[in-house]
Structures are given as C-alpha cells and as structure tokens.
Design an enzyme around this catalytic site. Sequence first.
Site, PDB file in Angstrom:
ATOM      1  N   ASP A   1       0.849  -1.205   0.000  1.00 29.06           N
ATOM      2  CA  ASP A   1       0.000   0.000   0.000  1.00 29.06           C
ATOM      3  C   ASP A   1       0.887   1.259   0.000  1.00 29.06           C
ATOM      4  OD1 ASP A   1      -2.270   1.588   0.182  1.00 29.06           O
ATOM      5  OD2 ASP A   1      -2.722   1.062   2.261  1.00 29.06           O
TER       6      ASP A   1
ATOM      7  N   SER B   1      -2.947  -9.817   2.186  1.00 26.34           N
ATOM      8  CA  SER B   1      -3.045 -10.237   3.608  1.00 26.34           C
ATOM      9  C   SER B   1      -1.816 -10.967   4.150  1.00 26.34           C
ATOM     10  CB  SER B   1      -4.279 -11.130   3.877  1.00 26.34           C
ATOM     11  OG  SER B   1      -5.450 -10.344   3.975  1.00 26.34           O
TER      12      SER B   1
HETATM   13  N1  AR6 Z   1       5.258  -5.213  -4.868  1.00 28.54           N
HETATM   14  C1  AR6 Z   1       4.715  -6.441  -4.672  1.00 28.54           C
HETATM   15  N2  AR6 Z   1       4.491  -6.978  -3.456  1.00 28.54           N
HETATM   16  C2  AR6 Z   1       4.847  -6.242  -2.384  1.00 28.54           C
HETATM   17  C3  AR6 Z   1       5.407  -4.946  -2.495  1.00 28.54           C
HETATM   18  C4  AR6 Z   1       5.612  -4.440  -3.807  1.00 28.54           C
HETATM   19  N3  AR6 Z   1       6.140  -3.225  -4.015  1.00 28.54           N
HETATM   20  N4  AR6 Z   1       5.632  -4.469  -1.229  1.00 28.54           N
HETATM   21  C5  AR6 Z   1       5.231  -5.424  -0.369  1.00 28.54           C
HETATM   22  N5  AR6 Z   1       4.761  -6.505  -1.055  1.00 28.54           N
HETATM   23  P1  AR6 Z   1       1.244  -6.028   3.036  1.00 28.54           P
HETATM   24  P2  AR6 Z   1      -1.409  -6.927   3.985  1.00 28.54           P
HETATM   25  C6  AR6 Z   1       4.204  -7.764  -0.543  1.00 28.54           C
HETATM   26  O1  AR6 Z   1       1.726  -5.947   4.435  1.00 28.54           O
HETATM   27  O2  AR6 Z   1      -0.813  -8.072   4.705  1.00 28.54           O
HETATM   28  C7  AR6 Z   1      -0.736  -1.824   4.893  1.00 28.54           C
HETATM   29  O3  AR6 Z   1      -0.255  -0.965   5.892  1.00 28.54           O
HETATM   30  C8  AR6 Z   1       4.607  -8.220   0.828  1.00 28.54           C
HETATM   31  O4  AR6 Z   1       5.869  -8.866   0.802  1.00 28.54           O
HETATM   32  O5  AR6 Z   1       1.588  -4.946   2.095  1.00 28.54           O
HETATM   33  O6  AR6 Z   1      -2.648  -7.165   3.159  1.00 28.54           O
HETATM   34  C9  AR6 Z   1      -2.178  -1.510   4.510  1.00 28.54           C
HETATM   35  O7  AR6 Z   1      -2.472  -0.129   4.618  1.00 28.54           O
HETATM   36  C10 AR6 Z   1       3.487  -9.192   1.180  1.00 28.54           C
HETATM   37  O8  AR6 Z   1       3.767 -10.489   0.641  1.00 28.54           O
HETATM   38  O9  AR6 Z   1      -0.392  -6.178   2.997  1.00 28.54           O
HETATM   39  C11 AR6 Z   1      -2.966  -2.328   5.489  1.00 28.54           C
HETATM   40  O10 AR6 Z   1      -3.126  -1.642   6.726  1.00 28.54           O
HETATM   41  C12 AR6 Z   1       2.282  -8.632   0.432  1.00 28.54           C
HETATM   42  O11 AR6 Z   1       2.806  -7.603  -0.427  1.00 28.54           O
HETATM   43  C13 AR6 Z   1      -2.098  -3.547   5.708  1.00 28.54           C
HETATM   44  O12 AR6 Z   1      -0.764  -3.133   5.395  1.00 28.54           O
HETATM   45  C14 AR6 Z   1       1.203  -8.046   1.302  1.00 28.54           C
HETATM   46  O13 AR6 Z   1       1.772  -7.413   2.459  1.00 28.54           O
HETATM   47  C15 AR6 Z   1      -2.464  -4.673   4.765  1.00 28.54           C
HETATM   48  O14 AR6 Z   1      -1.719  -5.811   5.090  1.00 28.54           O
END
Ligand code: AR6
Length: 170
Positions: free
Chosen positions: A28, A112
């Site tokens: 995000d 997630s």
């Molecule tokens: N490109 C692709 N994947 C990514 C990238 C990127 N640039 N950056 C991270 N990931 P998360 P959630 C992966 O925590 O668990 C936020 O604060 C990461 O390695 O981003 O759904 C939101 O505002 C992981 O495998 O999302 C919400 O409050 C995946 O993206 C909360 O986090 C998802 O990790 C959502 O948590």
Amino acid sequence: VQGDITRLEVDAVVNAANERLAGGGGVDGAIHRAAGHAELQAACRKLGGCRTGDAKLTPGFALPARYIVHTVGPVWSGGEAGEAELLASCYRRSLEVARDAGCRTVAFPAISTGVYGYPFEAATEVALRTLLAVLPAMPELERVILVFFGSRDLEAAQRVAGRLRHVLVP
Ligand code: AR6
C-alpha cells in the site's frame, strides 16, 4: 512473477489496502508513493472506505498501470473467523471491478500475507483456487499476474501451485 508491482505495465494493479483506504505500509505504501500520494489519497477519500473482502477503483495516476483496484484483505486471527472466504472475496471482487472498468490485464500482490499475518501458503492456495473458479466466467480478462515481492515467496507459491496442479490443470 517476482517483482515490484508498482512497476508493471498492466491495466490494473491491485492494492492490499485497509478499510479506511488511508494508505499505509507494505505494498500500500509503495503504491501510494509511486502513484503520487497526494492525488491518490484525495481519490481514495472520495470512496468512503472499503469493507474487508470488497474492492474499489481509482486511477493509477503516476503508475504505469491505468487503474488501482483497492481491496481489503482479512486480518488473520487463527483461521476460524471466515478469513479464507474473505480473502477469496478480495480476489473475486477485484477482478469484477477491473473487468467492469474494461481492464484486460490485472496484477495482484499476495493480499493479507504481510502486516495482516495470513499464512503465506494457505493464502496462495486461496488465491489460486479462486482464480481458477472465477476466471472461466470472465473472458474479458486476458492475463492475471500474481506478483511476489521476494524470491522465497515466489518459490513457496510455485510449491503451492505444484501441489494444486491436479486442480489447476484438470
Ligand atoms: N510489490 C509487490 N508486493 C509487495 C510490495 C511491492 N512493491 N511491497 C510489499 N509486497 P502487506 P497486507 C508484498 O503488508 O498483509 C498496509 O499498511 C509483501 O511482501 O503490504 O494485506 C495496509 O495499509 C506481502 O507479501 O499487505 C494495510 O493496513 C504482500 O505484499 C495492511 O498493510 C502483502 O503485504 C495490509 O496488510
């Protein structure tokens, strides 16, 4: 594929957002930075939040992608709180929103599995099973890409796909 979802030239990238659509960390944060936080935040504010399992659309602004589909994954709390159904709903609703906007190519992060704590392999199984279930009825969607940030995540996802091969390739 492995990579940074903010770099992909697709019609829509999916964002793993929160219910307030307020921006945050993880993917995000990366999407907000790359799209242009001020413009994206203003667009998100008009949407009035997003329920867990649902999805909403904004422009992609400075991203190579035309649109961002913001979906809200479930917070993992042990697996007995409907997490799998909510996560499946994220994939299904995101594809519906993208299709309805005329998209043909869509890229997903591993929703997630970061801050929200969903066990990675279980989440990947939900993602693959849901895509298999819904994509046959969405011929407008030509290409759906699952994007994994690290090589270990990609390898783990490939193991899950291998285990599901009998389901994925009937
Ligand atoms: N490109 C692709 N994947 C990514 C990238 C990127 N640039 N950056 C991270 N990931 P998360 P959630 C992966 O925590 O668990 C936020 O604060 C990461 O390695 O981003 O759904 C939101 O505002 C992981 O495998 O999302 C919400 O409050 C995946 O993206 C909360 O986090 C998802 O990790 C959502 O948590």
